[in-house]
Structures are given as structure tokens and as C-alpha cells.
Design a protein around this motif. Structure first.
Motif, PDB file in Angstrom:
ATOM      1  N   HIS A  68       0.862  -1.184   0.000  1.00 15.14           N
ATOM      2  CA  HIS A  68       0.000   0.000   0.000  1.00 15.14           C
ATOM      3  C   HIS A  68       0.897   1.231   0.000  1.00 15.14           C
ATOM      4  O   HIS A  68       2.085   1.153   0.288  1.00 15.14           O
ATOM      5  CB  HIS A  68      -0.951   0.015   1.194  1.00 15.14           C
ATOM      6  CG  HIS A  68      -0.280   0.061   2.530  1.00 15.14           C
ATOM      7  ND1 HIS A  68       0.492  -0.962   3.018  1.00 15.14           N
ATOM      8  CD2 HIS A  68      -0.264   1.023   3.491  1.00 15.14           C
ATOM      9  CE1 HIS A  68       0.951  -0.644   4.223  1.00 15.14           C
ATOM     10  NE2 HIS A  68       0.513   0.558   4.531  1.00 15.14           N
ATOM     11  N   HIS A  70       1.881   3.938   1.743  1.00 13.44           N
ATOM     12  CA  HIS A  70       2.182   4.695   2.966  1.00 13.44           C
ATOM     13  C   HIS A  70       3.693   4.879   3.069  1.00 13.44           C
ATOM     14  O   HIS A  70       4.459   4.052   2.573  1.00 13.44           O
ATOM     15  CB  HIS A  70       1.683   3.930   4.204  1.00 13.44           C
ATOM     16  CG  HIS A  70       0.241   4.194   4.529  1.00 13.44           C
ATOM     17  ND1 HIS A  70      -0.443   3.458   5.462  1.00 13.44           N
ATOM     18  CD2 HIS A  70      -0.628   5.121   4.048  1.00 13.44           C
ATOM     19  CE1 HIS A  70      -1.694   3.913   5.552  1.00 13.44           C
ATOM     20  NE2 HIS A  70      -1.828   4.916   4.700  1.00 13.44           N
ATOM     21  N   ASP A  72       5.974   4.442   5.302  1.00 12.30           N
ATOM     22  CA  ASP A  72       6.872   3.434   5.882  1.00 12.30           C
ATOM     23  C   ASP A  72       6.937   2.157   5.027  1.00 12.30           C
ATOM     24  O   ASP A  72       7.545   1.170   5.428  1.00 12.30           O
ATOM     25  CB  ASP A  72       6.472   3.109   7.334  1.00 12.30           C
ATOM     26  CG  ASP A  72       4.992   2.849   7.512  1.00 12.30           C
ATOM     27  OD1 ASP A  72       4.204   3.243   6.625  1.00 12.30           O
ATOM     28  OD2 ASP A  72       4.613   2.256   8.531  1.00 12.30           O
ATOM     29  N   HIS A  73       6.332   2.210   3.854  1.00  8.22           N
ATOM     30  CA  HIS A  73       6.400   1.097   2.902  1.00  8.22           C
ATOM     31  C   HIS A  73       6.928   1.577   1.555  1.00  8.22           C
ATOM     32  O   HIS A  73       7.375   0.778   0.741  1.00  8.22           O
ATOM     33  CB  HIS A  73       5.015   0.454   2.741  1.00  8.22           C
ATOM     34  CG  HIS A  73       4.494  -0.068   4.048  1.00  8.22           C
ATOM     35  ND1 HIS A  73       4.565  -1.387   4.399  1.00  8.22           N
ATOM     36  CD2 HIS A  73       3.967   0.581   5.122  1.00  8.22           C
ATOM     37  CE1 HIS A  73       4.081  -1.542   5.628  1.00  8.22           C
ATOM     38  NE2 HIS A  73       3.709  -0.361   6.089  1.00  8.22           N
ATOM     39  N   HIS A 152      -7.042  -0.847   5.296  1.00  7.16           N
ATOM     40  CA  HIS A 152      -6.018   0.086   5.781  1.00  7.16           C
ATOM     41  C   HIS A 152      -5.770   1.210   4.758  1.00  7.16           C
ATOM     42  O   HIS A 152      -5.578   2.357   5.121  1.00  7.16           O
ATOM     43  CB  HIS A 152      -4.759  -0.714   6.075  1.00  7.16           C
ATOM     44  CG  HIS A 152      -3.624   0.089   6.595  1.00  7.16           C
ATOM     45  ND1 HIS A 152      -3.662   0.718   7.818  1.00  7.16           N
ATOM     46  CD2 HIS A 152      -2.419   0.375   6.049  1.00  7.16           C
ATOM     47  CE1 HIS A 152      -2.509   1.357   7.993  1.00  7.16           C
ATOM     48  NE2 HIS A 152      -1.746   1.177   6.945  1.00  7.16           N
ATOM     49  N   ASP A 171      -0.135  -3.931   5.941  1.00  6.81           N
ATOM     50  CA  ASP A 171      -0.695  -3.459   7.219  1.00  6.81           C
ATOM     51  C   ASP A 171      -2.171  -3.808   7.378  1.00  6.81           C
ATOM     52  O   ASP A 171      -2.807  -3.353   8.321  1.00  6.81           O
ATOM     53  CB  ASP A 171      -0.554  -1.929   7.313  1.00  6.81           C
ATOM     54  CG  ASP A 171       0.879  -1.511   7.566  1.00  6.81           C
ATOM     55  OD1 ASP A 171       1.732  -2.396   7.755  1.00  6.81           O
ATOM     56  OD2 ASP A 171       1.141  -0.290   7.573  1.00  6.81           O
TER      57      ASP A 171
END
Ligand SMILES: [Zn+2]
Length: 262
Positions: A68, A70, A72-73, A152, A171
Motif C-alpha cells: 500500500h 504509505h 513506511d512502505h 487500511h 498493514d
């Protein structure tokens, strides 16, 4: 776990030709090697040197895909020219949530990180390649399929690897699930995808985007139970955004905004 040369990442082999790479305890990325290509699932927050870390493990050309969009990915995406992400994560909100500004903000919130690590300069400006539900990656003798499970984020995907019978869930079924951010769906939409993942867990072993990676069927089942309970009982909590259950030691918790309790 073996510490990488950058001193930030560490990795472990979880199956044949399959690695979990941990980025300073913040997020996991996964590296799957085929005969022709390697698939990198997620790219961390962007601290340390993810690219060199991968090069300690393989010389294969790398394809980056995200569970996804975000920060932190998506933080290591600019080591690459492009990255694959589900088309439902196209809206502007996900572009903002995956920006380096968001990475820096998230890192500053992490109280355990007393010595903040630096963001290395990355060579490219990676372009998103938006993929449809069911898209598969062919790594040469290894097919990895994606399934869209909105929750998410709207474009959250699960990767199914036939070779190892592992699945990578990002997540979407974390045992501390976040549904409070802009761009998350409401609770009942998340439940549909979570139940699909629970069904898949009969056949595939789930690894998620944070902590030790490996999660269990029981863990996913408990998270779904908590979600269903919350949907029925609503809450007496007065805060606009809250954790349910409030007990920090509960095995599965959901952080959610009141408006999503439907
Ligand atoms: Zn996320």
C-alpha cells in the motif's frame, strides 16, 4: 537476524530464496528471488541504504511493488525507476501519505528512536505503475499474485507466493490495525478483506509489514472478532479517534475514528 553493512537494516532467510528485511524495527520489506528477477515487496521508510542491503542478497534485477502507498512502505522507492501499486491507491491522499515529508514526521513521532537516523539521497524519482486486482508478477519460475483487500488503504494488496505458500499482507491485518488515517475505509469494508485473508491463511502463511513479520491465523481471527464486536457495540469512548480495546496488552487492537464505525 544478520545486520546489513549500513548498520540499519537486518535480514533473515524465511524460506528458500525468500528474505525478510527489517528496517531498524520500524517496518519489514520482503525479497523474493526468481530465476530472472527479484520482487521487493515494500521499501521501508527510506532510512539507511536499502538498495545496498538487497545487493548483499542478490544481483538479480529488482521489481519493487508496494502492499500500500504509505511512507513506511514506500520510502525506499527512489532507488528504483518505478514501483507497482494497486490502482485504488492512486488518489492524492496516498501520494501525500507516502511522501518523504510523511516519513520524516513518522520518524519524529517514534519515541524509541532517540538517535534519529538520516535519510540517504536516492538516485531516482520513481513513477507509480498502477495495477489492477489480480495482477501477477512472473519472476521466472515463480509467480506471485496480488489480491486487493481494501481497508487500511483502498488499494491495500496481499501478495500470494505459490512457491513457498507464503502471503505478504502489509498493514491490512496488523495486530494493531490502523483505520484512523485519512484514506482508510470504514470498518465493515475492512472486515470483508480481513475475512478473505483469514480464508487464505488456511493455505498461505501470513507475514505482515511490521514487528517480527510472522502472524498467525488465530491472531487474524482475534482481530476480526474485535472488529465485529466494535461494529455491534460501537463505543462509549468520547474521543474522536481511539484504540479498541483500550488495554495496551490486548492481543489485537484497532485504532479507529468514530466516523468509520459503520
Ligand atoms: Zn500503512
Amino acid at each position: 537476524m544478520i545486520l546489513a553493512k549500513d548498520g540499519i537494516h537486518s535480514y533473515e532467510k524465511i524460506r528458500e530464496d525468500t528474505y525478510r528485511i527489517d528496517e531498524k524495527g520500524i517496518a519489514n520489506t520482503y525479497l523474493l528471488l526468481g530465476k530472472d528477477k527479484a520482487l521487493l515487496i515494500d521499501s521501508g521508510l527510506g532510512v539507511g541504504d536499502l538498495y545496498q542491503t538487497i545487493r548483499e542478497l542478490t544481483e538479480l534485477p529488482i521489481v519493487l511493488a508496494l502492499t500500500h502507498r504509505h511512507c513506511d512502505h514506500a520510502g525506499g522507492r527512489n532507488y528504483f525507476k518505478e514501483y507497482y501499486v494497486n490502482e485504488n491507491d492512486k488518489p492524492l491522499i496516498y501520494k501525500i501519505l507516502s511522501s518523504q515529508f510523511a516519513s520524516k514526521k513518522l520518524l519524529s513521532m517514534n519515541k524509541e528512536n532517540k538517535n534519529p537516523v538520516k535519510f540517504n539521497k536516492q538516485p531516482n524519482h520513481a513513477k507509480p505503475v498502477f495495477i489492477k486486482d489480480g495482477y501477477s508478477f512472473d519472476l521466472g519460475g515463480r509467480i506471485v499474485k496480488t489480491i486487493n483487500t481494501p481497508g487500511h488503504t483502498k488499494g491495500s494488496i496481499v501478495f500470494l507466493d505459490e512457491k513457498t505458500k507464503l502471503m505478504f499482507t502489509g498493514d491490512d491485518v496488523n495486530l494493531w490495525l490502523w483505520l484512523q488515517l485519512p484514506g482508510c475505509t470504514n470498518l465493515s469494508t475492512w472486515l470483508i478483506g480481513a475475512k478473505k485473508i483469514l480464508g487464505l491463511a488456511e493455505e498461505y502463511t501470513p507475514y505482515c509489514g511490521h514487528n517480527e513479520g510472522l502472524i498467525t491465523k488465530e491472531g487474524i481471527r482475534e482481530l476480526i472478532r474485535v472488529g465485529e464486536e466494535l461494529l455491534v457495540n460501537k463505543t462509549t469512548n468520547k474521543a474522536k479517534t481511539f484504540n479498541y480495546p483500550e488495554d495496551e496488552k490486548a492481543p489485537a487492537r484497532i485504532c479507529i475514528t468514530k466516523s468509520r464505525l459503520k
